[in-house]
Scaffold this active site. Structure first.
Site, PDB file in Angstrom:
ATOM      1  N   LYS A 192      15.024  54.968  89.721  1.00  0.00           N
ATOM      2  CA  LYS A 192      13.962  54.081  90.194  1.00  0.00           C
ATOM      3  C   LYS A 192      13.769  54.362  91.689  1.00  0.00           C
ATOM      4  O   LYS A 192      14.023  53.508  92.540  1.00  0.00           O
ATOM      5  CB  LYS A 192      14.332  52.617  89.947  1.00  0.00           C
ATOM      6  N   ASP A 249      23.361  53.559  80.253  1.00  0.00           N
ATOM      7  CA  ASP A 249      23.842  52.597  79.264  1.00  0.00           C
ATOM      8  C   ASP A 249      22.665  52.066  78.443  1.00  0.00           C
ATOM      9  O   ASP A 249      22.705  52.038  77.214  1.00  0.00           O
ATOM     10  CB  ASP A 249      24.562  51.456  79.994  1.00  0.00           C
TER      11      ASP A 249
HETATM   12  C1  IPM Z   1      28.999  51.727  76.460  1.00  0.00           C
HETATM   13  C2  IPM Z   1      29.381  50.275  76.442  1.00  0.00           C
HETATM   14  C3  IPM Z   1      30.273  49.991  77.643  1.00  0.00           C
HETATM   15  C4  IPM Z   1      29.442  50.205  78.895  1.00  0.00           C
HETATM   16  C5  IPM Z   1      30.961  48.623  77.657  1.00  0.00           C
HETATM   17  C6  IPM Z   1      31.760  48.369  76.400  1.00  0.00           C
HETATM   18  C7  IPM Z   1      31.839  48.460  78.874  1.00  0.00           C
HETATM   19  O1  IPM Z   1      28.255  49.473  76.401  1.00  0.00           O
HETATM   20  O2  IPM Z   1      29.891  52.579  76.466  1.00  0.00           O
HETATM   21  O3  IPM Z   1      27.788  52.012  76.442  1.00  0.00           O
HETATM   22  O4  IPM Z   1      28.726  49.299  79.352  1.00  0.00           O
HETATM   23  O5  IPM Z   1      29.516  51.308  79.444  1.00  0.00           O
HETATM   24 MG    MG Z   2      26.421  50.536  76.163  1.00  0.00          MG
END
Ligand code: IPM
Ligand code: MG
Length: 368
Positions: A192, A249
């Site tokens: 961004k 993510d």
């Molecule tokens: C992922 C999961 C993790 C993250 C969590 C479980 C900490 O969502 O591996 O995508 O946020 O990275």
């Molecule tokens: Mg995740």
């Protein structure tokens, strides 16, 4: 030469169920392909907290640093929702990523033809899809300081910090360009830069690395919000996407749905080469612990099995064996094997986690 070593951390929820099928696959490789692995098992996440009061003990952390690769199931569950942040199951996973310095998280989203009608998007949008999201995994807002919740006057303030150094951006960019060269030679970088300084720097560094070292690769840039939209509008325009920890993510969960089910997506988290030349590595399915279906034999083991295929490819230099395992998965899906998450709009009767494992093992046998 000793056998390659694996540390299995099955974790919580459906983690142990899907990992049980992976263990059968590992045994198959030992028996049928003369590829024995030395396996050790340990706890991570809520189950480690229950036993030791911490989601990852120092002993387990040390073991993870020593093995050739770590295989992880899933962490977390509603039982742990009210725990202090410092001991939440997720902290165990984040500690592994951080201390092993696994900065490059590979999340392939591939749509198997047999599942093209199961995606929430139209068949023609997703059929044949094969993209790779490279998510930066050890920095950004997940780890930036300052962080926390404190009082300002009479109200609480929550703080997290998005922070990236040049070298952190450069190394994940290089890993994306390297991958692209072995695929369709295209990288799209997402940030961004219109609102965030860390995004401006991200774009500058990716552009510099590209000009100096990877000018043969086609590079484009996109704001991450537009990227999310493009990912569901026309995902096949992408080959490799490189992005930061938080955007990665979000974008990888969205990409998962393109493939039909979150139960299909594997991942590899890679760091620097160890003394033996193999990268520090952890393999895990993208799906979580799925407490709603835990213990019912409903979980789809494919994401975890495909994560082991990634281990064969990226840690053990066994690309042909990874191809074999991926082809076995593709075969059982083409034959109509479906766990509950893979039932389309027309319904049908699902098979269990173990039956899916049986079917994949049978397809592996048939491949010999
Ligand atoms: C992922 C999961 C993790 C993250 C969590 C479980 C900490 O969502 O591996 O995508 O946020 O990275
Ligand atoms: Mg995740």
């Amino acid at each position: 030469m000793s056998n390659p070593s694996l540390l299995i951390l099955a974790g919580d929820g459906i983690g142990p169920e899907v990992m049980a099928e992976v263990k059968r696959i590992i045994t198959w490789y030992g028996d049928k392909r003369d590829m024995p692995f030395d396996i050790s098992e340990d706890l991570v996440g809520g189950c480690a907290y229950d036993k030791h009061g911490t989601p990852l003990t120092d002993e387990t952390m040390a073991k993870a640093q020593e093995v050739d690769a770590v295989l992880l199931g899933a962490v977390g569950g509603p039982k742990y929702d009210d725990l202090d942040f410092s001991v939440k199951p997720e902290r165990g996973l984040l500690r592994l990523r951080k201390e092993m310095d696994l900065f490059s998280n590979l999340r392939p989203a591939q749509c198997f033809d047999a599942l093209a009608d199961f995606s929430s998007l139209k068949r023609e949008i997703v059929a044949g899809l094969d993209i790779m999201i490279v998510r930066e995994l050890t920095s950004g807002v997940y780890f930036g300081e300052p962080r926390g919740i404190h009082m300002e006057g009479n109200e609480r303030v929550g703080i997290n910090t998005q922070r990236y150094t040049e070298s952190e951006i450069a190394r994940v960019a290089r890993s994306a360009f390297e991958l692209a060269r072995r695929r369709s030679n295209k990288v799209c970088s997402m940030e961004k830069a219109n609102v965030m300084e860390s995004g401006v720097l991200w774009r500058q560094v990716v552009t510099e690395i590209h000009e100096k070292e990877y000018a043969d690769v086609q590079l484009s840039h996109m704001y991450a919000d537009n990227g999310a939209m493009q990912l569901v509008r026309n995902p096949k325009q992408f080959d490799v996407i490189v992005t930061d920890n938080l955007f990665g993510d979000l974008l990888s969960d969205a990409a998962a749905m393109l493939t039909g089910s979150l139960g299909m997506l594997p991942s590899a988290s890679l760091g620097l080469p160890m003394a033996n030349g193999r990268p520090k590595a952890l393999y895990e399915p993208v799906h979580g612990s799925a407490p709603d279906i835990t213990g019912q034999g409903k979980a789809n083991p494919i994401a975890c099995i495909l994560s082991f295929a990634m281990a064969l490819r990226y840690s053990f230099d066994a690309g042909a064996e990874a191809d074999r395992l991926e082809a076995a998965v593709e075969q059982v899906l083409a034959d109509g094997a479906r766990t509950a998450d893979l039932l389309g709009p027309d319904g049908g009767s699902p098979i269990s986690t173990t039956q899916m494992g049986d079917a994949i093992l049978a397809a592996l046998d048939a491949s010999l």
